[in-house]
Design a protein around this motif. Structure first.
Motif, mmCIF file in Angstrom:
data_model
loop_
_atom_site.group_PDB
_atom_site.id
_atom_site.type_symbol
_atom_site.label_atom_id
_atom_site.label_comp_id
_atom_site.label_asym_id
_atom_site.label_seq_id
_atom_site.Cartn_x
_atom_site.Cartn_y
_atom_site.Cartn_z
ATOM 1 N N LYS A 1 4.249 4.212 -19.983
ATOM 2 C CA LYS A 1 4.820 3.918 -21.287
ATOM 3 C C LYS A 1 4.884 5.226 -22.046
ATOM 4 O O LYS A 1 4.118 6.154 -21.774
ATOM 5 C CB LYS A 1 3.963 2.912 -22.060
ATOM 6 N N ALA A 2 5.767 5.303 -22.995
ATOM 7 C CA ALA A 2 5.868 6.481 -23.849
ATOM 8 C C ALA A 2 6.188 6.010 -25.255
ATOM 9 O O ALA A 2 6.778 4.948 -25.454
ATOM 10 C CB ALA A 2 6.947 7.427 -23.341
ATOM 11 N N SER A 3 5.779 6.816 -26.234
ATOM 12 C CA SER A 3 6.066 6.466 -27.622
ATOM 13 C C SER A 3 6.242 7.732 -28.435
ATOM 14 O O SER A 3 5.754 8.796 -28.068
ATOM 15 C CB SER A 3 4.931 5.615 -28.207
ATOM 16 N N SER A 4 6.977 7.604 -29.531
ATOM 17 C CA SER A 4 7.146 8.727 -30.449
ATOM 18 C C SER A 4 7.304 8.177 -31.858
ATOM 19 O O SER A 4 7.620 7.006 -32.061
ATOM 20 C CB SER A 4 8.357 9.577 -30.072
ATOM 21 N N ILE A 5 7.081 9.066 -32.811
ATOM 22 C CA ILE A 5 7.265 8.756 -34.222
ATOM 23 C C ILE A 5 8.309 9.724 -34.752
ATOM 24 O O ILE A 5 8.286 10.912 -34.416
ATOM 25 C CB ILE A 5 5.936 8.898 -34.994
ATOM 26 N N ASN B 1 10.291 12.498 -36.435
ATOM 27 C CA ASN B 1 9.878 13.816 -36.920
ATOM 28 C C ASN B 1 8.474 14.218 -36.479
ATOM 29 O O ASN B 1 7.866 15.106 -37.052
ATOM 30 C CB ASN B 1 9.992 13.903 -38.447
ATOM 31 N N GLU B 2 7.950 13.545 -35.495
ATOM 32 C CA GLU B 2 6.649 13.883 -34.900
ATOM 33 C C GLU B 2 6.895 14.108 -33.416
ATOM 34 O O GLU B 2 8.022 14.081 -32.947
ATOM 35 C CB GLU B 2 5.663 12.723 -35.101
ATOM 36 N N ASP B 3 5.820 14.298 -32.669
ATOM 37 C CA ASP B 3 5.958 14.489 -31.236
ATOM 38 C C ASP B 3 5.719 13.177 -30.506
ATOM 39 O O ASP B 3 5.590 12.133 -31.131
ATOM 40 C CB ASP B 3 5.019 15.601 -30.777
ATOM 41 N N ALA B 4 5.672 13.229 -29.201
ATOM 42 C CA ALA B 4 5.620 12.013 -28.401
ATOM 43 C C ALA B 4 4.421 12.024 -27.460
ATOM 44 O O ALA B 4 3.772 13.052 -27.267
ATOM 45 C CB ALA B 4 6.922 11.868 -27.612
ATOM 46 N N VAL B 5 4.167 10.867 -26.880
ATOM 47 C CA VAL B 5 3.043 10.696 -25.968
ATOM 48 C C VAL B 5 3.489 9.847 -24.790
ATOM 49 O O VAL B 5 4.175 8.835 -24.960
ATOM 50 C CB VAL B 5 1.857 9.991 -26.674
ATOM 51 N N ILE B 6 3.078 10.262 -23.612
ATOM 52 C CA ILE B 6 3.245 9.443 -22.409
ATOM 53 C C ILE B 6 1.897 8.784 -22.160
ATOM 54 O O ILE B 6 0.862 9.450 -22.164
ATOM 55 C CB ILE B 6 3.644 10.300 -21.193
ATOM 56 N N HIS B 7 1.911 7.476 -21.966
ATOM 57 C CA HIS B 7 0.689 6.709 -21.716
ATOM 58 C C HIS B 7 0.685 6.319 -20.239
ATOM 59 O O HIS B 7 1.546 5.561 -19.797
ATOM 60 C CB HIS B 7 0.654 5.452 -22.584
ATOM 61 N N VAL B 8 -0.265 6.877 -19.503
ATOM 62 C CA VAL B 8 -0.377 6.602 -18.074
ATOM 63 C C VAL B 8 -1.823 6.198 -17.777
ATOM 64 O O VAL B 8 -2.739 6.997 -17.993
ATOM 65 C CB VAL B 8 -0.024 7.847 -17.232
ATOM 66 N N LYS B 9 -1.992 4.987 -17.330
ATOM 67 C CA LYS B 9 -3.325 4.445 -17.037
ATOM 68 C C LYS B 9 -4.236 4.684 -18.239
ATOM 69 O O LYS B 9 -3.954 4.192 -19.317
ATOM 70 C CB LYS B 9 -3.870 5.036 -15.741
ATOM 71 N N GLU B 10 -5.297 5.466 -18.072
ATOM 72 C CA GLU B 10 -6.202 5.736 -19.188
ATOM 73 C C GLU B 10 -5.974 7.120 -19.792
ATOM 74 O O GLU B 10 -6.821 7.638 -20.519
ATOM 75 C CB GLU B 10 -7.653 5.587 -18.730
ATOM 76 N N SER B 11 -4.830 7.727 -19.497
ATOM 77 C CA SER B 11 -4.520 9.069 -19.998
ATOM 78 C C SER B 11 -3.367 9.023 -20.986
ATOM 79 O O SER B 11 -2.465 8.195 -20.872
ATOM 80 C CB SER B 11 -4.116 9.991 -18.838
ATOM 81 N N ASN B 12 -3.414 9.938 -21.921
ATOM 82 C CA ASN B 12 -2.310 10.148 -22.857
ATOM 83 C C ASN B 12 -1.898 11.609 -22.752
ATOM 84 O O ASN B 12 -2.740 12.501 -22.860
ATOM 85 C CB ASN B 12 -2.732 9.825 -24.292
ATOM 86 N N ILE B 13 -0.624 11.838 -22.534
ATOM 87 C CA ILE B 13 -0.106 13.192 -22.376
ATOM 88 C C ILE B 13 0.843 13.466 -23.530
ATOM 89 O O ILE B 13 1.932 12.880 -23.612
ATOM 90 C CB ILE B 13 0.626 13.343 -21.019
#
Length: 135
Positions: free
Chosen positions: A6-10, A12-24
């Motif tokens: 999964k990935a998410s962003s806000i 004017n902010e940056d984004a995050v990839i959600h993989v298992k128990e990690s956030n990148i």
């Protein structure tokens, strides 16, 4: 095998990839372009992860020990259409084992690497694998 992230962003902010128990975290704005990886660097990171996972995997199958590996990956971005081209890697395996068959290891990585083979379909890949004494 199937994979899921999964990935998410806000805005004017940056984004995050959600993989298992990690956030990148990765950069999508100019204010973090020098701090966070961009999508192209994550792409190259995926290639690197595939190679390093296969070094670990084949070290067991090929019966060699190593203390660490380092991998440098470079690629050229072409403009029209925007794409990666000419991916070049240099893998160093630090080991006291002088019998590592780097040619066979390279062949196995090229044959069995999932990300490697996916990228190879659209991009030229060149690389070297060498050994170095333990550090």
């Amino acid at each position: 095998m199937n994979y899921h992230i999964k990935a998410s962003s806000i805005s004017n902010e940056d984004a995050v990839i959600h993989v298992k128990e990690s956030n990148i975290d990765f950069g999508t704005t100019s204010k973090t372009s020098e701090i966070l990886p961009n999508p192209a660097e994550l792409f190259l990171g995926s290639f690197a992860a595939c190679m390093l996972k296969n070094v670990e995997r084949f070290s067991v199958m090929m019966k060699f020990n190593y203390s660490k590996t380092t991998l440098e990956v470079n690629a050229t971005r072409l403009e029209n259409p925007p794409r990666m081209e000419n991916l070049v890697y240099h893998l160093t395996i630090y080991s006291a084992d002088q019998k590592i068959n780097t040619a066979l290891l390279k062949k196995n990585i090229e044959k069995f690497g999932t990300i490697y083979n996916t990228i190879k379909q659209s991009c030229n890949i060149e690389g070297t694998i060498k050994t170095s004494p333990n550090v």
